[in-house]
Design a protein around this motif. Structure first.
Motif, short mmCIF file in Angstrom:
data_model
loop_
_atom_site.label_atom_id
_atom_site.label_comp_id
_atom_site.label_asym_id
_atom_site.label_seq_id
_atom_site.Cartn_x
_atom_site.Cartn_y
_atom_site.Cartn_z
N LEU A 168 -9.14 33.43 -50.91
CA LEU A 168 -10.48 32.85 -50.99
C LEU A 168 -11.51 33.98 -51.08
O LEU A 168 -11.58 34.84 -50.20
CB LEU A 168 -10.76 31.98 -49.76
N TYR A 169 -12.30 33.97 -52.15
CA TYR A 169 -13.30 35.00 -52.40
C TYR A 169 -14.69 34.38 -52.22
O TYR A 169 -15.09 33.49 -52.98
CB TYR A 169 -13.18 35.56 -53.82
N MET A 170 -15.43 34.87 -51.22
CA MET A 170 -16.78 34.36 -50.97
C MET A 170 -17.74 35.53 -50.75
O MET A 170 -18.58 35.52 -49.84
CB MET A 170 -16.78 33.41 -49.77
N LYS A 171 -17.64 36.52 -51.59
CA LYS A 171 -18.48 37.71 -51.47
C LYS A 171 -19.92 37.42 -51.89
O LYS A 171 -20.17 36.56 -52.73
CB LYS A 171 -17.93 38.84 -52.35
N ARG A 172 -20.83 38.17 -51.29
CA ARG A 172 -22.24 38.17 -51.68
C ARG A 172 -22.85 36.77 -51.70
O ARG A 172 -23.40 36.31 -52.70
CB ARG A 172 -22.43 38.87 -53.02
N ASN A 173 -22.70 36.09 -50.56
CA ASN A 173 -23.41 34.85 -50.32
C ASN A 173 -24.35 35.07 -49.14
O ASN A 173 -24.71 36.21 -48.85
CB ASN A 173 -22.41 33.71 -50.07
N SER A 174 -24.70 34.01 -48.45
CA SER A 174 -25.58 34.12 -47.28
C SER A 174 -25.00 33.39 -46.08
O SER A 174 -25.73 32.82 -45.27
CB SER A 174 -26.98 33.56 -47.62
N LEU A 175 -23.69 33.41 -45.97
CA LEU A 175 -23.03 32.74 -44.85
C LEU A 175 -23.37 33.43 -43.54
O LEU A 175 -23.50 34.65 -43.48
CB LEU A 175 -21.52 32.75 -45.05
N THR A 176 -23.52 32.64 -42.48
CA THR A 176 -23.82 33.20 -41.16
C THR A 176 -22.69 33.00 -40.17
O THR A 176 -22.64 33.68 -39.15
CB THR A 176 -25.10 32.56 -40.58
N THR A 177 -21.77 32.09 -40.46
CA THR A 177 -20.64 31.86 -39.57
C THR A 177 -19.51 31.21 -40.35
O THR A 177 -19.65 30.92 -41.55
CB THR A 177 -21.03 30.98 -38.37
N LEU A 178 -18.39 30.98 -39.69
CA LEU A 178 -17.23 30.35 -40.30
C LEU A 178 -16.87 29.10 -39.50
O LEU A 178 -17.12 29.04 -38.29
CB LEU A 178 -16.03 31.31 -40.31
N PRO A 179 -16.28 28.10 -40.14
CA PRO A 179 -15.94 26.86 -39.43
C PRO A 179 -14.79 27.06 -38.45
O PRO A 179 -13.91 27.88 -38.67
CB PRO A 179 -15.55 25.91 -40.57
N GLU A 180 -14.82 26.28 -37.37
CA GLU A 180 -13.79 26.38 -36.35
C GLU A 180 -12.44 25.89 -36.85
O GLU A 180 -11.39 26.33 -36.37
CB GLU A 180 -14.21 25.58 -35.11
N ASN A 181 -12.45 24.97 -37.81
CA ASN A 181 -11.19 24.40 -38.30
C ASN A 181 -10.70 25.07 -39.58
O ASN A 181 -9.97 24.48 -40.37
CB ASN A 181 -11.33 22.90 -38.52
N LEU A 182 -11.10 26.31 -39.79
CA LEU A 182 -10.73 27.02 -41.02
C LEU A 182 -9.22 27.12 -41.18
O LEU A 182 -8.67 26.87 -42.25
CB LEU A 182 -11.35 28.42 -41.01
N ALA A 183 -8.53 27.48 -40.12
CA ALA A 183 -7.08 27.64 -40.19
C ALA A 183 -6.38 26.31 -40.41
O ALA A 183 -5.34 26.25 -41.07
CB ALA A 183 -6.57 28.30 -38.91
N GLN A 184 -6.94 25.25 -39.89
CA GLN A 184 -6.35 23.92 -40.06
C GLN A 184 -6.43 23.44 -41.50
O GLN A 184 -5.51 22.83 -42.03
CB GLN A 184 -7.05 22.92 -39.13
N LYS A 185 -7.56 23.76 -42.15
CA LYS A 185 -7.78 23.30 -43.52
C LYS A 185 -7.24 24.26 -44.58
O LYS A 185 -6.95 23.85 -45.71
CB LYS A 185 -9.27 23.08 -43.75
#
Length: 351
Positions: free
Chosen positions: A46-63
């Motif tokens: 998953l490539y999400m470079k150069r955005n404006s994200l401030t955090t990651l979801p808690e269920n990332l590993a589940q999904k």
């Protein structure tokens, strides 16, 4: 933009894509479409470079249970959730160029992790609960690359030497004032870079390992000598010729008692205030790189007619990057590498 994003993610789900590119999307939040229903069970990169994200979801590993590589370079992430430790298959994690002030100790549960990049953040220590980190980081037995450059670190974890597969450790531009002696025990360490810190001395047995071949300790103005074990290694100055403070010129000589030994003349030229005018060809290459490669990611339209083939190949792969300004280097090779045994510093020992 939103409809295009939904379409991209829907196609990835339907066609069971292993790679998903969401770079340069101006995303302020993690896309909910990635987390709906069962998520993307087949996604590996998953490539999400150069955005404006401030955090990651808690269920990332589940999904995204099969994620192997996660690229989050150049966002505004302040906190990495504890749940990231559940990405058991993750091998490559890039969190460089964010706003991280702490790293959760759960990152040490990523037992498959091979490459961890945390450069250009606001880290003062690793992580919020040092005793837990010390235990956990030693469990990263597969870790090969650790980049923690350009932070505010004062010390490194004492048990970092438990990362038995570590080959490349980069800790440039921090506030480190010593190298933990235990690092000398890393059996696979090939390159150690600690340029631009506050080092005053190095462990006497640094370089004793046959695996360690490259050591970068330039721009440590208080460093007075090198361990004698480094005489048969390759050390380097990785400046680009950009102007530096007068006090930094001291890094070009090392002293031991009444003895002062200067580095070879070709290395001295890196640190002088007048050595900051680059050749026209080098400037042209950097301009082409910054204009075309960084933004379009496509150099195919540059035919051999417009540039010689050799220069085209260089645009695809620069010879190196400067640790001071991060500019790519094409026709000039700074770092200036030299075997210590071929200089007057061979055997110089500072206790």
């Amino acid at each position: 933009m939103a409809s295009e994003l939904c379409k991209t993610i829907s196609e990835a789900k339907l066609e069971r894509h292993k790679n998903l590119f969401l770079n340069y999307r101006n995303l302020h939040h993690f896309p909910l479409e990635l987390l709906k229903d069962e998520g993307l069970q087949y996604l590996e990169r998953l490539y999400m470079k150069r955005n404006s994200l401030t955090t990651l979801p808690e269920n990332l590993a589940q999904k995204l249970p099969n994620l192997v590589e996660l690229y989050l370079h150049s966002n505004n992430i302040v906190v990495v959730p504890e749940a990231i430790g559940s990405l058991v298959k993750l091998q490559f994690l890039d969190l460089s160029d964010n706003a991280l002030e702490i790293v959760c100790p759960e990152i040490g549960r990523l037992r498959s992790l091979r490459h961890l990049r945390l450069a250009n953040n606001q880290l003062k220590y690793l992580p919020a609960v040092p005793p837990v980190w010390i235990v956990e980081v030693g469990d990263l037995r597969e870790l090969q690359t650790l980049d923690i450059s350009t932070n505010r670190l004062i010390t490194l974890p004492e048990r970092l030497h438990m990362c038995l597969s570590l080959q490349y450790l980069t800790a440039d531009r921090n506030h480190l004032w010593y190298v933990p002696r235990h690092l000398c025990q890393l059996p696979s360490l090939n390159e150690l870079s600690m340029a631009g810190n506050r080092l005053a001395f190095l462990p006497l047995d640094l370089g004793r390992s046959r695996e360690l071949q490259y050591v970068y300790v330039d721009n440590n103005i208080h460093l007075k000598g090198l361990p004698s074990y480094l005489y048969n290694k390759v050390i380097g100055c990785s400046g680009c010729g950009s102007p530096i403070q007068v006090s930094e010129v001291k890094l070009l000589s090392f002293s031991s008692g009444q003895l002062t030994v200067f580095l070879p003349a070709e290395v001295k030229s890196i640190g002088t205030e007048t050595d900051h005018v680059l050749p026209l060809q080098e400037l042209a290459m950097r301009t082409l790189y910054n204009t075309y490669y960084r933004f379009l990611k496509d150099l195919n339209f540059l035919t051999p007619i417009s540039l010689p083939k050799s220069l085209l190949e260089l645009l695809h792969c620069p010879l190196g990057h400067c640790h001071r300004c991060s500019q790519p280097m094409f026709t000039i090779v700074y770092p200036k590498l030299f075997p210590l045994r071929e200089t007057p510093m061979a055997g110089l020992h500072q206790g």
